[in-house]
Design a protein around this motif. Structure first.
Motif, mmCIF file in Angstrom:
data_model
loop_
_atom_site.group_PDB
_atom_site.id
_atom_site.type_symbol
_atom_site.label_atom_id
_atom_site.label_comp_id
_atom_site.label_asym_id
_atom_site.label_seq_id
_atom_site.Cartn_x
_atom_site.Cartn_y
_atom_site.Cartn_z
ATOM 1 N N GLY A 1 -18.275 1.071 3.336
ATOM 2 C CA GLY A 1 -18.008 2.077 2.307
ATOM 3 C C GLY A 1 -17.097 3.189 2.781
ATOM 4 N N HIS A 2 -16.826 3.220 4.082
ATOM 5 C CA HIS A 2 -15.897 4.229 4.615
ATOM 6 C C HIS A 2 -14.506 4.023 4.019
ATOM 7 C CE1 HIS A 2 -14.074 7.025 7.426
ATOM 8 N NE2 HIS A 2 -13.210 6.098 7.785
ATOM 9 N N ARG A 3 -13.816 5.113 3.754
ATOM 10 C CA ARG A 3 -12.482 5.037 3.167
ATOM 11 C C ARG A 3 -11.433 5.464 4.184
ATOM 12 N NH1 ARG A 3 -12.919 7.263 -3.072
ATOM 13 N NH2 ARG A 3 -14.859 6.206 -3.627
ATOM 14 N N VAL A 4 -10.326 4.736 4.177
ATOM 15 C CA VAL A 4 -9.211 5.094 5.048
ATOM 16 C C VAL A 4 -7.972 5.287 4.183
ATOM 17 C CG1 VAL A 4 -10.144 3.917 7.053
ATOM 18 C CG2 VAL A 4 -8.681 2.666 5.493
ATOM 19 N N PRO A 5 -7.103 6.208 4.535
ATOM 20 C CA PRO A 5 -5.911 6.474 3.718
ATOM 21 C C PRO A 5 -4.988 5.254 3.691
ATOM 22 C CG PRO A 5 -5.852 7.737 5.761
ATOM 23 C CD PRO A 5 -7.205 7.119 5.682
ATOM 24 N N VAL A 6 -4.525 4.921 2.508
ATOM 25 C CA VAL A 6 -3.742 3.701 2.337
ATOM 26 C C VAL A 6 -2.451 3.730 3.132
ATOM 27 C CG1 VAL A 6 -2.560 4.511 0.250
ATOM 28 C CG2 VAL A 6 -2.905 2.075 0.578
ATOM 29 N N GLN A 7 -1.837 4.911 3.270
ATOM 30 C CA GLN A 7 -0.528 4.997 3.920
ATOM 31 C C GLN A 7 -0.631 5.017 5.439
ATOM 32 O OE1 GLN A 7 -2.080 7.525 2.577
ATOM 33 N NE2 GLN A 7 -1.714 9.415 3.723
ATOM 34 N N ALA A 8 -1.845 5.172 5.980
ATOM 35 C CA ALA A 8 -2.015 5.281 7.433
ATOM 36 C C ALA A 8 -2.917 4.183 7.968
ATOM 37 C CB ALA A 8 -2.581 6.657 7.792
ATOM 38 N N SER A 9 -2.897 3.026 7.324
ATOM 39 C CA SER A 9 -3.763 1.931 7.744
ATOM 40 C C SER A 9 -3.050 0.604 7.554
ATOM 41 C CB SER A 9 -5.064 1.934 6.934
ATOM 42 O OG SER A 9 -4.808 1.693 5.567
ATOM 43 N N ALA A 10 -3.341 -0.351 8.424
ATOM 44 C CA ALA A 10 -2.746 -1.685 8.301
ATOM 45 C C ALA A 10 -3.138 -2.363 6.996
ATOM 46 C CB ALA A 10 -3.139 -2.538 9.502
ATOM 47 N N PRO A 11 -4.433 -2.336 6.601
ATOM 48 C CA PRO A 11 -4.777 -2.976 5.319
ATOM 49 C C PRO A 11 -4.099 -2.326 4.130
ATOM 50 C CG PRO A 11 -6.645 -1.732 6.181
ATOM 51 C CD PRO A 11 -5.633 -1.827 7.284
ATOM 52 N N GLY A 12 -3.932 -1.001 4.184
ATOM 53 C CA GLY A 12 -3.250 -0.315 3.100
ATOM 54 C C GLY A 12 -1.796 -0.736 2.989
ATOM 55 N N LYS A 13 -1.113 -0.809 4.131
ATOM 56 C CA LYS A 13 0.294 -1.209 4.116
ATOM 57 C C LYS A 13 0.458 -2.662 3.677
ATOM 58 C CE LYS A 13 1.104 0.293 8.333
ATOM 59 N NZ LYS A 13 1.856 0.601 9.577
ATOM 60 N N ALA A 14 -0.505 -3.521 4.069
ATOM 61 C CA ALA A 14 -0.427 -4.930 3.661
ATOM 62 C C ALA A 14 -0.533 -5.064 2.152
ATOM 63 C CB ALA A 14 -1.534 -5.729 4.349
ATOM 64 N N ILE A 15 -1.439 -4.298 1.539
ATOM 65 C CA ILE A 15 -1.613 -4.356 0.090
ATOM 66 C C ILE A 15 -0.413 -3.740 -0.626
ATOM 67 C CG2 ILE A 15 -2.974 -3.447 -1.841
ATOM 68 C CD1 ILE A 15 -5.476 -3.899 -0.163
ATOM 69 N N ILE A 16 0.061 -2.598 -0.148
ATOM 70 C CA ILE A 16 1.228 -1.964 -0.771
ATOM 71 C C ILE A 16 2.420 -2.920 -0.787
ATOM 72 C CG2 ILE A 16 2.962 -0.145 -0.499
ATOM 73 C CD1 ILE A 16 0.743 1.687 0.542
ATOM 74 N N ALA A 17 2.623 -3.628 0.314
ATOM 75 C CA ALA A 17 3.759 -4.546 0.416
ATOM 76 C C ALA A 17 3.653 -5.709 -0.552
ATOM 77 C CB ALA A 17 3.874 -5.073 1.846
ATOM 78 N N ALA A 18 2.433 -6.041 -0.968
ATOM 79 C CA ALA A 18 2.223 -7.184 -1.861
ATOM 80 C C ALA A 18 2.131 -6.794 -3.332
ATOM 81 C CB ALA A 18 0.944 -7.934 -1.457
ATOM 82 N N LEU A 19 2.089 -5.499 -3.624
ATOM 83 C CA LEU A 19 1.983 -5.052 -5.011
ATOM 84 C C LEU A 19 3.269 -5.355 -5.785
ATOM 85 C CD1 LEU A 19 0.340 -1.521 -4.613
ATOM 86 C CD2 LEU A 19 -0.699 -3.508 -5.745
ATOM 87 N N PRO A 20 3.146 -5.602 -7.100
ATOM 88 C CA PRO A 20 4.357 -5.666 -7.928
ATOM 89 C C PRO A 20 5.138 -4.364 -7.790
ATOM 90 C CG PRO A 20 2.433 -6.396 -9.161
ATOM 91 C CD PRO A 20 1.918 -5.832 -7.871
ATOM 92 N N GLU A 21 6.442 -4.446 -7.934
ATOM 93 C CA GLU A 21 7.304 -3.301 -7.626
ATOM 94 C C GLU A 21 6.941 -2.047 -8.411
ATOM 95 O OE1 GLU A 21 12.076 -2.251 -7.281
ATOM 96 O OE2 GLU A 21 11.425 -4.303 -7.668
ATOM 97 N N HIS A 22 6.611 -2.188 -9.710
ATOM 98 C CA HIS A 22 6.310 -0.992 -10.502
ATOM 99 C C HIS A 22 4.995 -0.351 -10.062
ATOM 100 C CE1 HIS A 22 4.021 -4.122 -12.628
ATOM 101 N NE2 HIS A 22 3.277 -3.159 -13.127
#
Length: 264
Positions: A137-158
């Protein structure tokens, strides 16, 4: 089953329900699209019946029309997808998490995107005496984490653009990405490699390698990653770990209908 049993079962059949299912199967498996006259001819049933069935399926979201041709929508696939994956993300990930933990011998985690954070859903601690763990349940900032960057890279462009426009690039360590421009450059690297790396961007000395888990629509549903002390991770080989994490994400993704061959 005897002929008498078949006759009794047929008393409960609703003709247009059976026809609807056969038409859906026809559009899903035999042809990419068809007009009402084509469907009528194929099944040899009244045109008015086909028209009512098609319009009912259209109103329910199972078919769509373009230039008087009808084709099935992803809603039909979603039914099969839902039935096949009632266990959910965690249960569908555990076997791949175990395999990955045994292969790399570092803590393996899975999580999903919630707002501007990654929420940790499950973890399997490393067998090492010194290991990294955290609270479920711990939260990590999306922009400062490997899982966050992996998901951002896979999101549709918009969706990616909307998320990045609402991020605050807080600096946690000297390695934290400082800006949207830096993140966009990082995304290109992630997309080329197939995995992302966190070089102590939130917590100094802790390194993570992550890959995105996708569903049948090619939509990110979460991420799996390996985390441990930076020196030990580097000694084990970042490329080797990245490939192992990417393969684990691929195995989980296929359980959710994503169709891509394994890298092994």
């Amino acid at each position: 089953m005897s002929d008498d049993s078949n006759s009794r079962d047929e008393r409960y059949l609703i003709p247009n329900v059976g026809r609807s299912l056969r038409i859906l199967e026809y559009l899903a498996r035999e042809v990419p699209e068809a007009s009402i006259p084509e469907i009528t001819k194929h099944f040899d049933i009244p045109k008015n019946s086909v028209f009512r069935i098609i319009k009912s399926l259209e109103l329910s979201g199972f078919v769509e029309e373009k230039e008087r041709k009808y084709y099935v929508t992803p809603r039909l696939l979603y039914l099969g997808y839902s039935g096949m994956n009632k266990k959910g993300f965690i249960a569908n990930s555990l076997d791949s998490m175990n395999t990955l933990r045994d292969e790399i011998n570092e803590t393996v985690m899975i999580g999903t995107l919630l707002g501007n954070h990654i929420v940790i859903l499950e973890q399997l601690p490393a067998y090492e005496l010194i290991k990294f763990t955290t609270d479920i349940g711990h939260r990590v900032p999306v922009q400062a984490s490997a899982p966050g960057k992996a998901i951002i890279a896979a999101l549709p462009e918009h969706e990616r653009s909307n998320l990045l426009n609402h991020l605050t690039f807080t600096r946690f360590t000297d390695y934290t990405l400082p800006s949207k421009t830096a993140m966009l450059d990082e995304i290109i690297k992630v997309q080329e490699a197939g995995y992302s790396i966190d070089k102590g961007e939130e917590v100094s000395g802790i390194c993570c390698v992550a890959a995105c888990v996708l569903d049948y629509r090619n939509t990110p549903i979460g991420s799996i990653w390996v985390t441990g002390p930076e020196k030990r991770m580097r000694d084990k080989g970042m490329e080797r770990i990245g490939q192992a994490v990417s393969n684990a994400a691929g195995r989980i993704s296929r359980k959710f209908g994503f169709d891509q061959p394994d890298h092994n």
